[in-house]
Scaffold this active site. Structure first.
Site, mmCIF file in Angstrom:
data_model
loop_
_atom_site.group_PDB
_atom_site.id
_atom_site.type_symbol
_atom_site.label_atom_id
_atom_site.label_comp_id
_atom_site.label_asym_id
_atom_site.label_seq_id
_atom_site.Cartn_x
_atom_site.Cartn_y
_atom_site.Cartn_z
ATOM 1 N N TYR A 48 0.836 -1.211 0.000
ATOM 2 C CA TYR A 48 0.000 0.000 0.000
ATOM 3 C C TYR A 48 0.875 1.267 0.000
ATOM 4 O O TYR A 48 0.511 2.295 -0.568
ATOM 5 C CB TYR A 48 -0.988 -0.022 1.169
ATOM 6 C CG TYR A 48 -2.159 0.924 0.987
ATOM 7 C CD1 TYR A 48 -3.050 0.765 -0.069
ATOM 8 C CD2 TYR A 48 -2.370 1.983 1.864
ATOM 9 C CE1 TYR A 48 -4.119 1.635 -0.244
ATOM 10 C CE2 TYR A 48 -3.434 2.853 1.702
ATOM 11 C CZ TYR A 48 -4.305 2.676 0.653
ATOM 12 O OH TYR A 48 -5.364 3.540 0.480
ATOM 13 N N LYS B 242 -3.044 8.690 2.779
ATOM 14 C CA LYS B 242 -4.275 8.542 3.574
ATOM 15 C C LYS B 242 -4.078 9.125 4.981
ATOM 16 O O LYS B 242 -5.025 9.670 5.560
ATOM 17 C CB LYS B 242 -4.688 7.075 3.668
ATOM 18 C CG LYS B 242 -5.215 6.473 2.354
ATOM 19 C CD LYS B 242 -6.441 7.157 1.816
ATOM 20 C CE LYS B 242 -7.103 6.343 0.700
ATOM 21 N NZ LYS B 242 -8.155 7.116 0.001
HETATM 22 P P1 NAD Z 1 -12.803 3.028 -7.857
HETATM 23 O O1 NAD Z 1 -11.743 2.713 -8.844
HETATM 24 O O2 NAD Z 1 -14.154 2.551 -8.126
HETATM 25 O O3 NAD Z 1 -12.858 4.592 -7.574
HETATM 26 C C1 NAD Z 1 -11.728 5.419 -7.621
HETATM 27 C C2 NAD Z 1 -12.212 6.706 -8.246
HETATM 28 O O4 NAD Z 1 -11.154 7.666 -8.274
HETATM 29 C C3 NAD Z 1 -12.657 6.506 -9.707
HETATM 30 O O5 NAD Z 1 -13.983 6.974 -9.843
HETATM 31 C C4 NAD Z 1 -11.704 7.366 -10.493
HETATM 32 O O6 NAD Z 1 -12.294 7.951 -11.615
HETATM 33 C C5 NAD Z 1 -11.345 8.410 -9.443
HETATM 34 N N1 NAD Z 1 -10.125 9.157 -9.777
HETATM 35 C C6 NAD Z 1 -8.835 8.741 -9.830
HETATM 36 N N2 NAD Z 1 -8.046 9.731 -10.251
HETATM 37 C C7 NAD Z 1 -8.846 10.815 -10.451
HETATM 38 C C8 NAD Z 1 -8.634 12.150 -10.908
HETATM 39 N N3 NAD Z 1 -7.416 12.597 -11.253
HETATM 40 N N4 NAD Z 1 -9.706 12.983 -11.002
HETATM 41 C C9 NAD Z 1 -10.942 12.552 -10.675
HETATM 42 N N5 NAD Z 1 -11.213 11.307 -10.243
HETATM 43 C C10 NAD Z 1 -10.174 10.460 -10.132
HETATM 44 O O7 NAD Z 1 -12.246 2.479 -6.455
HETATM 45 P P2 NAD Z 1 -12.805 2.573 -4.959
HETATM 46 O O8 NAD Z 1 -12.187 1.441 -4.262
HETATM 47 O O9 NAD Z 1 -14.260 2.756 -4.963
HETATM 48 O O10 NAD Z 1 -12.101 3.909 -4.408
HETATM 49 C C11 NAD Z 1 -12.794 4.980 -3.849
HETATM 50 C C12 NAD Z 1 -12.104 5.477 -2.575
HETATM 51 O O11 NAD Z 1 -12.234 4.474 -1.568
HETATM 52 C C13 NAD Z 1 -10.615 5.762 -2.709
HETATM 53 O O12 NAD Z 1 -10.293 6.908 -1.952
HETATM 54 C C14 NAD Z 1 -9.992 4.549 -2.060
HETATM 55 O O13 NAD Z 1 -8.720 4.841 -1.539
HETATM 56 C C15 NAD Z 1 -10.985 4.303 -0.952
HETATM 57 N N6 NAD Z 1 -10.938 2.979 -0.325
HETATM 58 C C16 NAD Z 1 -11.027 1.843 -1.086
HETATM 59 C C17 NAD Z 1 -10.988 0.600 -0.472
HETATM 60 C C18 NAD Z 1 -11.060 -0.677 -1.274
HETATM 61 O O14 NAD Z 1 -10.615 -1.707 -0.792
HETATM 62 N N7 NAD Z 1 -11.615 -0.666 -2.477
HETATM 63 C C19 NAD Z 1 -10.873 0.518 0.917
HETATM 64 C C20 NAD Z 1 -10.807 1.699 1.666
HETATM 65 C C21 NAD Z 1 -10.840 2.922 1.026
HETATM 66 O O1 0WE Z 2 -6.982 2.984 -1.716
HETATM 67 C C1 0WE Z 2 -7.038 1.905 -2.271
HETATM 68 C C2 0WE Z 2 -6.669 1.733 -3.728
HETATM 69 C C3 0WE Z 2 -5.941 2.914 -4.223
HETATM 70 C C4 0WE Z 2 -5.280 2.833 -5.561
HETATM 71 C C5 0WE Z 2 -5.455 1.826 -6.500
HETATM 72 C C6 0WE Z 2 -4.778 1.898 -7.713
HETATM 73 C C7 0WE Z 2 -4.875 0.836 -8.763
HETATM 74 C C8 0WE Z 2 -4.577 1.355 -10.146
HETATM 75 C C9 0WE Z 2 -4.434 3.869 -5.845
HETATM 76 N N1 0WE Z 2 -3.780 3.954 -7.001
HETATM 77 C C10 0WE Z 2 -3.938 2.989 -7.945
HETATM 78 N N2 0WE Z 2 -3.242 3.127 -9.089
HETATM 79 C C11 0WE Z 2 -3.447 2.329 -10.168
HETATM 80 O O2 0WE Z 2 -2.749 2.459 -11.197
HETATM 81 N N3 0WE Z 2 -7.423 0.820 -1.531
HETATM 82 C C12 0WE Z 2 -7.672 0.979 -0.119
HETATM 83 C C13 0WE Z 2 -7.524 -0.538 -2.080
HETATM 84 C C14 0WE Z 2 -6.209 -1.197 -1.841
HETATM 85 O O3 0WE Z 2 -5.143 -0.946 -2.632
HETATM 86 C C15 0WE Z 2 -4.081 -1.671 -2.134
HETATM 87 C C16 0WE Z 2 -4.480 -2.387 -1.010
HETATM 88 C C17 0WE Z 2 -5.847 -2.080 -0.816
HETATM 89 C C18 0WE Z 2 -6.715 -2.562 0.284
HETATM 90 C C19 0WE Z 2 -2.773 -1.741 -2.602
HETATM 91 C C20 0WE Z 2 -1.868 -2.565 -1.929
HETATM 92 C C21 0WE Z 2 -2.251 -3.259 -0.815
HETATM 93 C C22 0WE Z 2 -3.556 -3.194 -0.334
#
Ligand code: NAD
Ligand code: 0WE
Length: 267
Positions: free
Chosen positions: A161, A168
């Protein structure tokens, strides 16, 4: 009880139906909210416009917004953007996170670069402050709420991560600083820390399946959480039911963050 009735909320971060932002949109729609949306780029436009109708909104309330660009952020809240339809705004959901792929794969000290750090912090952290800044006048004086999505990597380490965890941590500190700054105008600022969920951003990550499995084993509830479960808590935090909560991080992670070791993992 529709506890978001008459609330106008802008959702930033819908990329697909699997997005956490989509679970939030669904839950907020069910609670009677009026919703508007932004999309990152033209590739996502048509899909979002289609979803907007399902959530009782309309393509007129879908705006382009790459959060790396101040001009695009300004445009969302301008007379030709949201202001054309709404004279006030009650909430913003920020569900955006990004780091270049090479930053979130490998050893932290080895893979982190100045440029990677910059991008991760710009897109994942500063963009929340930028949205708070640009929406200030529309939000002021009406029990408004800003909400962002964070992850446990802000506080604890794990493989891969990496700099996203640092971003974060900055985002969670920004929640507290924005809460301090905007509290006097009536605006609350909070975060939901979600457990791992298989979204587009997550499926791009190597070993994510294993991480999901490990989390479900260790979590007190012995399972992972859904976008929709995160959505319900986001809806609550943006409602007047949460009028006394600001500057907080609420965990929606099946209890995972409290557990140091679990009997479920012992062979
Ligand atoms: P997702 O890929 O569905 O959403 C990520 C969003 O970020 C997308 O809609 C993308 O268009 C947007 N984005 C990225 N770069 C951008 C830019 N330059 N301008 C505008 N939009 C931009 O993935 P998700 O998992 O739903 O992520 C949403 C949030 O939740 C993130 O902050 C992520 O860190 C957080 N999160 C995710 C998880 C997980 O496990 N999926 C867990 C905890 C927190
Ligand atoms: O915040 C996130 C994902 C964030 C994310 C994901 C990507 C994939 C595509 C940020 N940048 C990128 N860039 C890309 O090119 N999470 C909380 C989900 C997540 O991501 C991980 C996790 C978990 C959970 C990455 C490594 C280890 C655990």
């Amino acid at each position: 009880m529709a506890f978001l009735k008459d609330k106008r909320i802008l959702i930033v971060g819908v990329a697909s139906k699997l997005s956490i932002a989509s679970g939030i949109a669904q839950a907020m729609h069910e609670q009677g909210a009026q919703l508007a949306f932004t999309y990152q780029n033209d590739k996502l436009k048509a899909r979002l416009e289609e979803y907007s109708l399902e959530w009782g909104s309309s393509p007129d309330l879908c705006f382009p917004c790459d959060v790396a660009d101040d001009a695009q952020i300004e445009a969302v809240f301008s007379e030709s953007g949201l202001k054309k339809h709404w004279d006030s705004l009650d909430g913003i959901v920020h569900a955006v996170g990004f780091a270049p792929r090479d930053q979130i794969n490998g050893d932290f000290t080895e893979v982190t670069t100045r440029e990677g750090f910059k991008i991760a912090h710009d897109i994942s952290t500063y963009s929340f402050i930028a949205l708070a800044k640009a929406s200030r006048s529309l939000m002021a004086g009406r029990n408004g709420c800003l909400l962002t999505l964070t992850y446990l990597g802000a506080n604890s380490t794990m493989p891969n991560y990496n700099v996203m965890g640092v971003a974060k941590a900055g985002l969670e500190a920004s929640v507290r600083w924005l809460a301090h700054s905007l509290g006097p105008t009536g605006t609350r600022v909070n975060a939901v820390s979600a457990g791992p969920i298989k979204t587009l951003a997550a499926s791009a990550i190597g070993g994510f399946k294993k991480l999901l499995k490990q989390n479900a084993l260790r979590a007190p509830l012995r399972r992972n959480v859904t976008q929709y479960e995160v959505g319900h808590v986001a809806a609550f935090l943006c409602s007047d039911l949460a009028s006394g909560i600001t500057g907080e991080v609420t965990y929606v992670d099946a209890g995972f963050r409290n557990v140091t070791a679990s009997e479920a993992e012992v062979e």
